[in-house]
Motif scaffolding. Structure first.
Motif, PDB file in Angstrom:
ATOM      1  N   HIS A   8     -12.782   3.116  -1.587  1.00  0.00           N
ATOM      2  CA  HIS A   8     -13.029   1.924  -2.392  1.00  0.00           C
ATOM      3  C   HIS A   8     -11.709   1.166  -2.543  1.00  0.00           C
ATOM      4  CE1 HIS A   8     -16.037   4.965  -3.529  1.00  0.00           C
ATOM      5  NE2 HIS A   8     -16.868   3.946  -3.594  1.00  0.00           N
ATOM      6  N   PHE A   9     -11.467   0.242  -1.644  1.00  0.00           N
ATOM      7  CA  PHE A   9     -10.218  -0.499  -1.668  1.00  0.00           C
ATOM      8  C   PHE A   9     -10.326  -1.671  -2.633  1.00  0.00           C
ATOM      9  CE2 PHE A   9     -10.196   1.356   2.693  1.00  0.00           C
ATOM     10  CZ  PHE A   9      -9.155   2.254   2.474  1.00  0.00           C
ATOM     11  N   VAL A  10      -9.319  -1.802  -3.481  1.00  0.00           N
ATOM     12  CA  VAL A  10      -9.356  -2.832  -4.517  1.00  0.00           C
ATOM     13  C   VAL A  10      -8.292  -3.894  -4.327  1.00  0.00           C
ATOM     14  CG1 VAL A  10     -10.385  -1.288  -6.225  1.00  0.00           C
ATOM     15  CG2 VAL A  10      -7.887  -1.411  -6.029  1.00  0.00           C
ATOM     16  N   LYS A  11      -7.341  -3.641  -3.411  1.00  0.00           N
ATOM     17  CA  LYS A  11      -6.272  -4.617  -3.214  1.00  0.00           C
ATOM     18  C   LYS A  11      -5.668  -4.433  -1.824  1.00  0.00           C
ATOM     19  CE  LYS A  11      -2.064  -6.440  -5.403  1.00  0.00           C
ATOM     20  NZ  LYS A  11      -1.064  -6.273  -6.495  1.00  0.00           N
ATOM     21  N   GLY A  42      -0.325  -7.146   2.833  1.00  0.00           N
ATOM     22  CA  GLY A  42       0.199  -7.079   4.192  1.00  0.00           C
ATOM     23  C   GLY A  42      -0.570  -6.089   5.039  1.00  0.00           C
ATOM     24  N   THR A  43       0.100  -5.010   5.459  1.00  0.00           N
ATOM     25  CA  THR A  43      -0.512  -3.986   6.314  1.00  0.00           C
ATOM     26  C   THR A  43      -1.095  -2.843   5.485  1.00  0.00           C
ATOM     27  OG1 THR A  43       1.219  -4.561   7.892  1.00  0.00           O
ATOM     28  CG2 THR A  43      -0.096  -2.671   8.449  1.00  0.00           C
ATOM     29  N   TRP A  44      -1.141  -3.003   4.175  1.00  0.00           N
ATOM     30  CA  TRP A  44      -1.541  -1.906   3.287  1.00  0.00           C
ATOM     31  C   TRP A  44      -2.813  -2.237   2.518  1.00  0.00           C
ATOM     32  CZ3 TRP A  44       1.215   2.597   3.553  1.00  0.00           C
ATOM     33  CH2 TRP A  44       2.447   2.521   4.219  1.00  0.00           C
ATOM     34  N   LEU A  45      -3.625  -1.202   2.305  1.00  0.00           N
ATOM     35  CA  LEU A  45      -4.792  -1.282   1.443  1.00  0.00           C
ATOM     36  C   LEU A  45      -4.643  -0.251   0.331  1.00  0.00           C
ATOM     37  CD1 LEU A  45      -7.729  -1.684   3.984  1.00  0.00           C
ATOM     38  CD2 LEU A  45      -7.073  -3.315   2.201  1.00  0.00           C
ATOM     39  N   GLY A  99      -5.302   4.555  -6.435  1.00  0.00           N
ATOM     40  CA  GLY A  99      -3.873   4.307  -6.288  1.00  0.00           C
ATOM     41  C   GLY A  99      -3.284   4.666  -4.943  1.00  0.00           C
ATOM     42  N   ARG A 100      -4.014   5.388  -4.108  1.00  0.00           N
ATOM     43  CA  ARG A 100      -3.487   5.742  -2.795  1.00  0.00           C
ATOM     44  C   ARG A 100      -3.286   4.500  -1.933  1.00  0.00           C
ATOM     45  NH1 ARG A 100      -7.620   9.598  -0.209  1.00  0.00           N
ATOM     46  NH2 ARG A 100      -9.042   8.410  -1.576  1.00  0.00           N
ATOM     47  N   ARG A 101      -2.205   4.524  -1.138  1.00  0.00           N
ATOM     48  CA  ARG A 101      -1.870   3.401  -0.262  1.00  0.00           C
ATOM     49  C   ARG A 101      -2.153   3.790   1.196  1.00  0.00           C
ATOM     50  NH1 ARG A 101       1.276  -0.678  -2.240  1.00  0.00           N
ATOM     51  NH2 ARG A 101       2.291  -0.970  -0.211  1.00  0.00           N
ATOM     52  N   PHE A 102      -3.064   3.085   1.811  1.00  0.00           N
ATOM     53  CA  PHE A 102      -3.470   3.360   3.185  1.00  0.00           C
ATOM     54  C   PHE A 102      -2.820   2.337   4.126  1.00  0.00           C
ATOM     55  CE2 PHE A 102      -6.500   5.725   0.872  1.00  0.00           C
ATOM     56  CZ  PHE A 102      -7.144   6.612   1.728  1.00  0.00           C
ATOM     57  N   LEU A 103      -2.248   2.842   5.215  1.00  0.00           N
ATOM     58  CA  LEU A 103      -1.710   1.970   6.251  1.00  0.00           C
ATOM     59  C   LEU A 103      -2.876   1.500   7.118  1.00  0.00           C
ATOM     60  CD1 LEU A 103       0.906   0.775   7.361  1.00  0.00           C
ATOM     61  CD2 LEU A 103       1.122   2.787   8.823  1.00  0.00           C
ATOM     62  N   ASP A 104      -3.094   0.209   7.158  1.00  0.00           N
ATOM     63  CA  ASP A 104      -4.281  -0.345   7.796  1.00  0.00           C
ATOM     64  C   ASP A 104      -3.996  -0.719   9.251  1.00  0.00           C
ATOM     65  OD1 ASP A 104      -6.648  -1.523   8.460  1.00  0.00           O
ATOM     66  OD2 ASP A 104      -6.472  -3.208   7.061  1.00  0.00           O
ATOM     67  N   LEU A 105      -4.443   0.135  10.162  1.00  0.00           N
ATOM     68  CA  LEU A 105      -4.298  -0.142  11.596  1.00  0.00           C
ATOM     69  C   LEU A 105      -5.605  -0.655  12.191  1.00  0.00           C
ATOM     70  CD1 LEU A 105      -2.169   2.935  12.774  1.00  0.00           C
ATOM     71  CD2 LEU A 105      -1.408   0.737  11.833  1.00  0.00           C
ATOM     72  N   GLY A 106      -6.502  -1.093  11.322  1.00  0.00           N
ATOM     73  CA  GLY A 106      -7.772  -1.655  11.778  1.00  0.00           C
ATOM     74  C   GLY A 106      -7.898  -3.141  11.516  1.00  0.00           C
TER      75      GLY A 106
END
Length: 394
Positions: free
Chosen positions: A15-18, A21-24, A29-36
């Motif tokens: 459940h991404f809320v924000k 740049g390259t981060w979701l 609170g976890r920060r995912f590197l978005d390579l999609g």
């Protein structure tokens, strides 16, 4: 009971809320590197300041007018696209699927107006993906796309990808156009070699057939040129674009030469929302960025850096990965392990990737990804691959 949202997707429990740049950022609170990048959509990353400013400014003026009136933002975006491409004219849609519908209509209307109404057949290719409308699934009729939705719309013939001799033999007096992706996305990141794309253009010139290029996923600087076909030095007659053109705002377009578009006169096509002021205001900012030679040079530099590091990743995990392929920042990792398992392991290591056919893992990061983020991507992909290896060893 059926959920309120029609269950046509198998969604990851995230459940991404924000986005930054390259981060979701997940709601925990976890920060995912978005390579999609939303499947190659967020070309300039999440919440890019220039796009936020353009959207906010336009939202305070006018959102929607309909195409009953002239729309200055639409005219400016069309002019920028025409000036930067082969095209003489442009029609705006809300999606790549809608762009496909118009491309097919345009090709058939062209021949009708030329006094050859029998030329209706569109030659397409296995592994292709052109959308999910009736025409689009008939153009790429894989079982998962067409099962239960028959009868299919007639007028399409699917050719074997890469068998250009068979393609030449298939062109006949009923052929209206050949439609192909310069780089297949859903099909597993398969680029057409430049020589083959040149030969395809020559075949169309020899037979009078229109060439339709689907650059919905591979266009808008994704491969290091504004459009992927530019690498081969050829031009289409009709081209579909979407995804990155709106930077996350729903926007698509069909670009065409004056000749190919000659049948599309007033009343032959329309769209209620296509080319609305909001979408076009955002699209103008995207095109300003991606047509900058310095921006394109950076895409190419970063793609070379990422590819080099991915080659090392493949070498370090031979039981998980087989090879690297693709063009620019449209990269595929051919997998030996299940690509679905690798995507899932990526979630556990807070990195987002996208599966594709042929057991390929797609990497489609924002074009604004930094060198440090590329290094972090390799670290997280390495951890995901290690997790998959350990699972395989059990």
């Amino acid at each position: 009971m059926i959920p309120a949202v029609l269950p046509t997707y198998s969604r990851a429990p995230l459940h991404f809320v924000k986005g930054e740049g390259t981060w979701l950022i997940e709601e925990d609170g976890r920060r995912f590197l978005d390579l999609g990048a939303g499947i190659a959509v967020n070309a300039l990353g999440h919440a890019h300041p220039a796009l936020v400013a353009a959207l906010t400014e336009q939202a305070q003026k006018v959102w929607h007018l309909s195409n009953l009136y002239e729309i200055p933002q639409q005219e400016e975006l069309a002019r920028r696209l025409v000036d930067a491409s082969f095209a003489d004219t442009c029609f705006f849609t809300n999606s790549g699927t809608e762009a496909c519908e118009l491309a097919v209509k345009m090709a058939r209307k062209y021949w009708y107006e030329k006094g050859q109404p029998e030329r209706v057949e569109i030659l397409t290719f296995d592994g292709a993906f052109h959308g999910r409308s009736s025409a689009a699934i008939a153009a790429a009729p894989t079982e998962k796309m067409v099962k239960g939705f028959g009868p299919l719309l007639p007028g399409f013939k699917v050719m074997k990808w890469g068998d250009w001799e068979a393609l030449e033999a298939a062109v006949s007096g009923t052929t209206a156009a050949i439609m192909i992706e310069p780089v297949q996305g859903e099909g597993g990141i398969r680029p057409i070699p430049d020589a083959d794309l040149k030969a395809l253009r020559a075949l169309c010139d020899k037979t009078g057939t229109l060439l339709i290029l689907d650059e919905v996923q591979c266009g808008i600087a994704r491969t290091g040129r504004l459009f992927a076909h530019e690498w081969a030095g050829v031009t289409p007659d009709i081209m579909m674009v979407a995804k990155g053109i709106g930077g996350g705002f729903p926007l698509g377009a069909v670009l065409a030469s004056e000749e190919a578009a000659s049948g599309m006169v007033a009343g032959t096509h329309g769209s209620t929302y296509g080319g609305n002021p909001l979408g076009c205001a955002v699209g103008i900012e995207v095109i300003k960025h991606v047509t900058d030679p310095a921006f394109l040079a950076e895409v190419n530099r970063k793609s070379a850096l990422l590819r080099q590091k991915l080659e090392g990743l493949v070498a370090a995990h031979p039981d998980v990965f087989e090879s690297v392929r693709g063009l620019g920042l449209m990269i595929g990792l051919k997998c030996r392990a299940s690509n679905a398992d690798i995507v899932k392991a990526g979630y556990a290591n807070e990195v987002i990737t996208v599966p594709a056919a042929d057991n390929v893992l797609r990497l489609l990061p924002p074009l604004t990804i930094t060198d440090d983020e590329i290094a972090e991507a390799i670290t997280r992909l390495d951890a995901a691959a290690t997790d998959v290896e350990q699972a395989l060893a059990k």
